[in-house]
Design a protein around this motif. Structure first.
Motif, PDB file in Angstrom:
ATOM      1  N   LEU A  34       0.797  -1.218   0.000  1.00  0.00           N
ATOM      2  CA  LEU A  34       0.000   0.000   0.000  1.00  0.00           C
ATOM      3  C   LEU A  34       0.828   1.266   0.000  1.00  0.00           C
ATOM      4  N   ALA A  41       0.780  -0.801  -7.629  1.00  0.00           N
ATOM      5  CA  ALA A  41      -0.134   0.338  -7.627  1.00  0.00           C
ATOM      6  C   ALA A  41       0.529   1.555  -8.254  1.00  0.00           C
ATOM      7  N   ASP A  45      -0.455   3.818 -11.650  1.00  0.00           N
ATOM      8  CA  ASP A  45      -0.573   5.273 -11.763  1.00  0.00           C
ATOM      9  C   ASP A  45       0.165   5.777 -13.001  1.00  0.00           C
ATOM     10  N   ASN A  83      -4.760   4.787  -1.989  1.00  0.00           N
ATOM     11  CA  ASN A  83      -4.061   5.520  -3.042  1.00  0.00           C
ATOM     12  C   ASN A  83      -3.862   6.988  -2.648  1.00  0.00           C
ATOM     13  N   LYS A  86      -0.879   6.903  -0.439  1.00  0.00           N
ATOM     14  CA  LYS A  86       0.344   6.622  -1.214  1.00  0.00           C
ATOM     15  C   LYS A  86       0.758   7.857  -2.022  1.00  0.00           C
ATOM     16  N   THR A 255      -6.353   2.025  -8.537  1.00  0.00           N
ATOM     17  CA  THR A 255      -5.462   1.047  -7.910  1.00  0.00           C
ATOM     18  C   THR A 255      -5.709  -0.295  -8.608  1.00  0.00           C
ATOM     19  N   LYS A 258      -9.440  -1.968  -8.029  1.00  0.00           N
ATOM     20  CA  LYS A 258     -10.264  -0.769  -8.218  1.00  0.00           C
ATOM     21  C   LYS A 258     -11.756  -1.037  -8.053  1.00  0.00           C
ATOM     22  N   ASN A 329      -0.301  -7.226  -4.274  1.00  0.00           N
ATOM     23  CA  ASN A 329      -1.078  -7.114  -5.511  1.00  0.00           C
ATOM     24  C   ASN A 329      -0.536  -7.954  -6.652  1.00  0.00           C
TER      25      ASN A 329
END
Ligand code: ATP
Ligand code: MG
Length: 405
Positions: A34, A41, A45, A83, A86, A255, A258, A329
């Motif tokens: 995270l 993640a 982005d 997110n 982050k 993310t 999502k 993830n």
């Protein structure tokens, strides 16, 4: 610019800029997934930005919002709020961050006033508990800044009804509030459709564009609205030209997880407004409640564990959550591969442990913060002043361009 530093009251242990659930060890996979820049993640982005051709060296303005319709759930956290944290922790000094509790959106469905008052405070406490730093990000109540509604009215006057009719979210929201699955949303009783619910994507565009935001970290369910936001921004820029293009076309930041699904109806997303409280895990749920909700999560009667979101949506949802919480993830197929020869019982047991561990720190912080009403009010007040002064610059230019000065 307002630079007031807020002092936290003594009982709450806070280290500025450090937002990790303090109960997790540095090597715990939840922390790595995270909150580090090298995670999948972060890759998502960058992918999002380059796909839109707008990866910028220019400072970013990051805006997002959450409705005070109840305590945030795991879907909100994995899909959006994690997110926010982050981005806050990896943003460059020139990036601006604004996070809003969007009370006017909550009013588009009937709300109990006392519960709404409580929920506004709950959400603010949750945001701080998960690591949003009010000295770094502007944290505020949307309804404290009338610039949002003023801009929304101007946008109402350039938004075609046809485009709003094509939005499916108001149908989903009505369906959810009537305890119907999203799949039945086409047959939803439109008796409950008010003008505010129909037009709320326009208000959302105003929320974002009042700050000329460039990046919007939200879940999958908001994709349509972000598209509409870009259409409205572009329309305004064309209709009201000035020395330079006023509004950017904001980019959605997703993310990997999502879209987290309801534990009771895995054809619908997990929602704060769903009447069945066992359909969602709240960020404040104690371990026994988390265990009960996961134990009663709807799966299927097919033996073994495989990732098949079409035929086994409930099982796939549990695997998605587990991959997000425990395995950095990784590809969910790989997570499923860990369960060859095992059954739903084993999967649910591991998932319960992972979610309990993930939420332990935020829950403890929330419980302390929620009792500190004066402190929360002070944060909200400072946030409102910053938000108003930040958006006023946009509004001065908007009023000038449309001929209202
Ligand atoms: P409501 O049912 O009242 O609409 P909600 O659970 O949908 O509540 P919102 O406040 O509308 O929550 O959304 C807050 C953020 O959480 C948004 O960015 C939204 O995209 C994201 N989000 C909401 N539900 C999910 C979900 N199930 N999975 C992933 N992200 C989600
Ligand atoms: Mg929603």
């Amino acid at each position: 610019m307002i630079t007031t530093k807020l002092k936290r009251p003594p009982p709450f242990h806070y280290i500025p800029g450090i937002s990790l659930p303090h109960t997790l060890s540095p090597s715990h996979p939840c922390r790595r997934r995270l909150f580090t820049t090298s995670s999948t993640a972060a890759h998502a982005d960058l992918l999002n930005e380059s796909q839109n051709g707008q990866r910028q060296s220019k400072p970013r303005v990051i805006f997002s919002g959450i409705q005070p319709t109840g305590i945030p759930h795991l879907g909100n956290y994995l899909g959006a709020l994690s997110n926010w944290v982050k981005l806050q922790n990896t943003a460059s000094a020139s990036d601006e961050l604004l996070f809003s509790i969007v009370g006017w959106h909550a009013l588009t469905l009937p709300q109990n006033p006392q519960k709404l008052r409580e929920a506004r405070m709950d959400i603010l406490a949750v945001l701080l508990a998960i690591g949003i730093d009010p000295d770094r990000a502007v944290v505020f109540h949307q309804d404290h800044n009338p610039n949002h509604t003023e801009l929304a009215w101007i946008f109402n006057c350039i938004t075609p009804m046809g485009k709003l009719r094509r939005m499916t979210t108001w149908k989903s929201r009505l369906a959810t509030s009537q305890n119907m699955g999203e799949e039945d949303a086409v047959d939803v009783d439109e008796g409950g459709l008010n003008l505010g619910l129909f037009a709320y994507p326009v208000l959302q565009a105003a929320d974002i564009l009042a700050y000329r935001a460039t990046h919007v970290p939200v879940g999958d369910d908001q994709t349509q609205h972000l598209e509409l936001c870009r259409v409205i921004a572009d329309q305004f820029n064309r209709n009201f030209k000035g020395m330079e293009r006023l509004f950017p076309l904001p980019i959605q930041l997703n993310t990997p997880s999502k879209r987290i699904l309801s534990l009771r109806d895995p054809t619908s997303k997990m929602s704060k407004s769903a009447p069945d409280t066992s359909s969602r895990i709240l960020l404040t749920d104690p371990p026994s409640t988390i265990a009960n909700k996961i134990r009663s999560a709807v799966t299927d009667s097919i033996p073994g564990i495989t990732y098949d979101p079409v035929n086994r949506p409930g099982t796939a949802n549990l695997l998605t959550i587990l991959a997000a919480c425990n395995y950095d993830n990784e590809d969910v197929q790989e997570t499923a591969g860990r369960y060859v020869g095992k059954n739903h019982g084993a999967l649910k047991k591991d998932l319960t442990e992972a979610v309990v561990e993930l939420l332990k720190g935020p829950r403890e912080k929330f419980e302390k913060l929620r009792t500190e009403t004066g402190y929360l009010e002070q944060i909200a007040q400072v946030g409102a002043e910053k938000a108003k002064s930040r958006s006023e610059a946009t509004m001065v230019e908007v009023r000038k361009r449309v001929g209202l000065t």
